[in-house]
Design a protein around this motif. Structure first.
Motif, PDB file in Angstrom:
ATOM      1  N   ARG A 335       0.829  -1.208   0.000  1.00 36.81           N
ATOM      2  CA  ARG A 335       0.000   0.000   0.000  1.00 36.81           C
ATOM      3  C   ARG A 335       0.865   1.260   0.000  1.00 36.81           C
ATOM      4  NH1 ARG A 335      -1.416  -3.687   3.516  1.00 36.81           N
ATOM      5  NH2 ARG A 335      -3.388  -4.806   3.275  1.00 36.81           N
ATOM      6  N   PHE A 496      -2.479  -2.750   9.184  1.00 36.01           N
ATOM      7  CA  PHE A 496      -1.634  -2.345   8.060  1.00 36.01           C
ATOM      8  C   PHE A 496      -0.713  -1.174   8.398  1.00 36.01           C
ATOM      9  CE2 PHE A 496      -5.875  -3.348   5.833  1.00 36.01           C
ATOM     10  CZ  PHE A 496      -5.685  -4.714   5.963  1.00 36.01           C
ATOM     11  N   SER A 521      -6.808 -10.706  -3.847  1.00 37.67           N
ATOM     12  CA  SER A 521      -7.093  -9.266  -3.797  1.00 37.67           C
ATOM     13  C   SER A 521      -8.277  -8.938  -2.900  1.00 37.67           C
ATOM     14  CB  SER A 521      -7.384  -8.737  -5.208  1.00 37.67           C
ATOM     15  OG  SER A 521      -6.295  -8.968  -6.071  1.00 37.67           O
ATOM     16  N   ALA A 524      -7.367  -7.902   0.773  1.00 32.46           N
ATOM     17  CA  ALA A 524      -6.247  -6.966   0.949  1.00 32.46           C
ATOM     18  C   ALA A 524      -6.625  -5.715   1.728  1.00 32.46           C
ATOM     19  CB  ALA A 524      -5.692  -6.563  -0.416  1.00 32.46           C
ATOM     20  N   ASP A 525      -7.906  -5.451   1.911  1.00 32.23           N
ATOM     21  CA  ASP A 525      -8.306  -4.172   2.503  1.00 32.23           C
ATOM     22  C   ASP A 525      -9.067  -4.316   3.808  1.00 32.23           C
ATOM     23  OD1 ASP A 525      -7.227  -2.691   0.349  1.00 32.23           O
ATOM     24  OD2 ASP A 525      -8.998  -3.159  -0.860  1.00 32.23           O
ATOM     25  N   ARG A 526      -9.217  -5.523   4.307  1.00 35.30           N
ATOM     26  CA  ARG A 526      -9.986  -5.749   5.521  1.00 35.30           C
ATOM     27  C   ARG A 526      -9.034  -5.939   6.691  1.00 35.30           C
ATOM     28  NH1 ARG A 526     -14.513 -10.353   5.157  1.00 35.30           N
ATOM     29  NH2 ARG A 526     -12.643 -11.632   4.900  1.00 35.30           N
ATOM     30  N   GLY A 534      -1.238  -6.491   1.300  1.00 38.22           N
ATOM     31  CA  GLY A 534      -2.019  -5.716   0.337  1.00 38.22           C
ATOM     32  C   GLY A 534      -1.751  -6.132  -1.096  1.00 38.22           C
ATOM     33  N   LYS A 536      -2.533  -7.153  -4.610  1.00 39.71           N
ATOM     34  CA  LYS A 536      -3.672  -7.059  -5.525  1.00 39.71           C
ATOM     35  C   LYS A 536      -3.153  -7.284  -6.933  1.00 39.71           C
ATOM     36  CE  LYS A 536      -6.634  -3.887  -2.889  1.00 39.71           C
ATOM     37  NZ  LYS A 536      -7.381  -2.598  -2.936  1.00 39.71           N
TER      38      LYS A 536
END
Length: 622
Positions: A335, A496, A521, A524-526, A534, A536
């Protein structure tokens, strides 16, 4: 991360001694359910045959008449704040996986076959979408409450709703239903055949008591000992400092063939140490009984002055390990804008001087790792060929040509601390990515300096991180190593809040759905999910799903190699080292079978006290 091996080994530790006389070992000659195959006692992960016949008396690596008794004391590093190892939050205590049983289990010789455990027989549907598990007569929890199919269904509904995010990512998204058909039969049904190993993997999960967990907060941290059903139960807890497990005398399944000769210690205590140096000194002084020695310096020089080693009171052994090894690396947080460029990530790999660190800190014990599946047939090598090449060809033009033409090699040095050639290669890649050295700093076109933090929780890794950080500074990268305690580290990773971190990656064997949580992917954001890096990458997403969908060993191996090769060329991490050797130390108070398991040292599940007085050994000084 929780892996199939953790479940199965924890199950073997806990499952290692059942009680109530067993009605029968495995179902013999039961009639098949319409639409299902004949009942069986094992489930292969792929198209491989079981190593053990239906009527096997015990695993080959146990002593069936091993004596029971004694209190084993183990050392553990760090701390813990929960006794529930099935949720995202908190750091769970050592040994808690030993209190639960599962429908099926595995053993330490095979990593690709499940055997009936709480289940008596297994029936797979003709369309492969469902499996019916018929439970034995007699399984019960430690409070005497019978275990039924309703407990199994309840467990999975609980994990689906409140369990660790890693379970949902890997497994439950593809589950259609888990339903109790009657008191002893439960049916697992998948939505599709995209993940042919899904039902088997989920059936290896621990079974939780519905009557105990209803009305309790499953998702929160807890120091209340959970009710279990396995060979051990939690006897006492000193929060954050120690936990003691007690062998269950009337464990319902102690006479099952998979439990014979196991769970031989009456009690197992894990004592926690916040400082690794203190832990090692405590072991040498006899404060606890067994230690897996993970520090090269300790192995090579740390025991030379310990008189108990010379007298034979303290034993040291190095045992070749055939099991899949963890991938160890420094993982990038993709990220971060400057880590999103593969040229930057590749450049930073040139600044890890494995050869010098091997001499100064690893004592020549390690090998530079290059695969995400080390010590397995799933690791790539040479140039792609055969089925692996066919798989990669579909991405030609989308992936680097050198993947097809160049054999992958990790950057190397002469081992004398001189990395000028590697620095030049790194600076060239960084320049291609828009970075240049100016005034002692590495800056981009906007004049922004590259600066990042490396977080870690174990001081031992400093021997790797600090020289690497110094090499980063040589090219103008401002680097800040930061030591955190275990809860801080876990919290930073879950949210993160890191740039670069050391991490280990050990997938299920054979690789499958476990890859999804760490690489897909969607996850990757939870916060709290396994894809903390991260990642993707649509090609990674496709390859992971192909691995999961593979139905034969050959297809699984080829797809894993294609994934492994592509992921390695993407330089998602700084690849560190591998070490397929188990180095152990133990006080001379144990017996163990002459035959060792192929994939583990078998401790503590198959060892026993040999009649010597542990108290006479504990407390011996150097």
């Amino acid at each position: 991360m929780i892996t199939r091996r953790q479940f199965s080994i924890g199950s073997m530790l806990s499952v290692a001694g059942a009680s109530i006389p067993l009605p029968r070992a495995f179902a013999q000659g039961a009639a098949a359910t319409p639409g299902y195959g004949a009942p069986t006692y094992y489930l292969p992960m792929l198209d491989l045959k079981a190593a053990y016949p239906k009527d096997f008396p015990h695993w080959n690596y146990v002593r069936p008449d091993a004596p029971k008794g004694g209190t084993l004391v183990m050392g553990a590093f760090g701390t813990f704040d929960t006794l529930n190892n099935l949720t995202t939050d908190g750091t769970d205590a050592a040994g808690v996986g030993a209190i639960n049983d599962a429908l099926i289990t595995t053993n330490l010789d095979e990593l690709d076959t499940y055997y009936a455990d709480v289940a008596e027989s297994l029936e797979e549907s003709d369309d492969k979408l469902s499996i019916i598990f018929t439970m034995r007569e007699g399984p019960r929890f430690h409070d005497g409450h019978p275990m039924t199919a309703a407990d199994v269904a309840f467990t999975h509904q609980l994990l689906r709703e409140k369990g660790a995010l890693r379970f949902r990512a890997r497994f439950y998204d593809d589950m259609e239903s888990i339903e109790a058909l009657d008191e002893r039969r439960v049916r697992f049904t998948a939505k599709n055949l995209n993940n042919p190993q899904l039902l088997k993997a989920i059936a290896s999960f621990p079974i939780l008591p519905k009557h105990w967990w209803e009305g309790r907060d499953f998702g929160g941290l807890t120091m209340e000992p959970p009710l279990g059903s396995g060979a051990y139960k939690i006897k006492s807890v000193d929060p954050g400092r120690a936990i003691t497990l007690q062998r269950v005398e009337d464990y319902w399944g102690k006479d099952l063939p998979q439990n014979v000769g196991s769970a031989n210690f009456d009690e197992i205590t894990y004592q926690y140490y916040r400082d690794m140096d203190v832990l090692y000194e405590a072991f040498k002084s006899g404060e606890f009984d067994f230690l897996a020695i993970g520090r090269p310096q300790q192995w090579v020089t740390g025991f030379k002055s310990v008189s108990a080693v010379q007298t034979g009171a303290l034993k040291l052994e190095a045992i070749p390990d055939e099991s899949p090894q963890p991938y160890r690396g420094l993982m990038f947080n993709l990220r971060r804008p400057y880590f999103s460029d593969v040229r930057v990530r590749r450049a930073l790999n040139y600044l890890y001087d494995f050869e010098t660190t091997q001499k100064t800190s690893y004592y020549g014990l390690y090998s530079h790792i290059h695969s995400y599946f080390p010590n397995t047939e799933f690791a790539f090598s040479g140039l792609p060929q055969g089925r692996e090449l066919e798989i990669l060809e579909r991405y030609r033009g989308k992936i680097a040509d050198e993947i097809f033409t160049t054999e992958f090699k990790q950057p190397t040095t002469d081992g004398n601390g001189n990395i000028r050639a590697n620095v030049r290669a790194a600076l060239d890649l960084l320049k291609q990515a828009g970075w240049e050295s100016r005034g002692g700093k590495l800056v981009n076109a906007a004049g922004e300096a590259m600066a990042f933090e490396i977080v870690y929780f174990n001081q031992e890794i400093e021997k790797t991180i600090l020289p690497f950080a110094e090499n980063l500074r040589r090219v103008g990268i401002q680097t800040s190593p930061r030591l955190l305690d275990t809860p801080q580290f876990r919290n930073r990773i879950n949210n993160f809040e890191f740039d670069l971190m050391p991490a280990g990656f050990t997938p299920f064997f054979p690789p499958g759905e476990a890859l999804r949580g760490g690489w897909n992917s969607r996850y990757a954001d939870r916060p709290g999910d396994e894809n903390s890096q991260g990642i993707k990458d649509p090609i990674i997403d496709e390859l992971v799903e192909m691995i999961i969908a593979a139905k034969t060993y050959e297809e699984k191996a080829a797809t894993c190699k294609a994934f492994d090769r592509y992921a390695t060329w993407q330089f998602f991490s700084i690849a560190l080292y591998e070490d397929p050797v188990s180095r152990i130390g133990y006080w001379d108070m144990f017996g163990h079978p002459d035959t060792r398991p192929k994939n583990d040292v078998g401790f503590p599940s198959t060892w026993w006290f040999d009649g010597k007085n542990p108290k006479a050994l504990r407390g011996q000084r150097r």
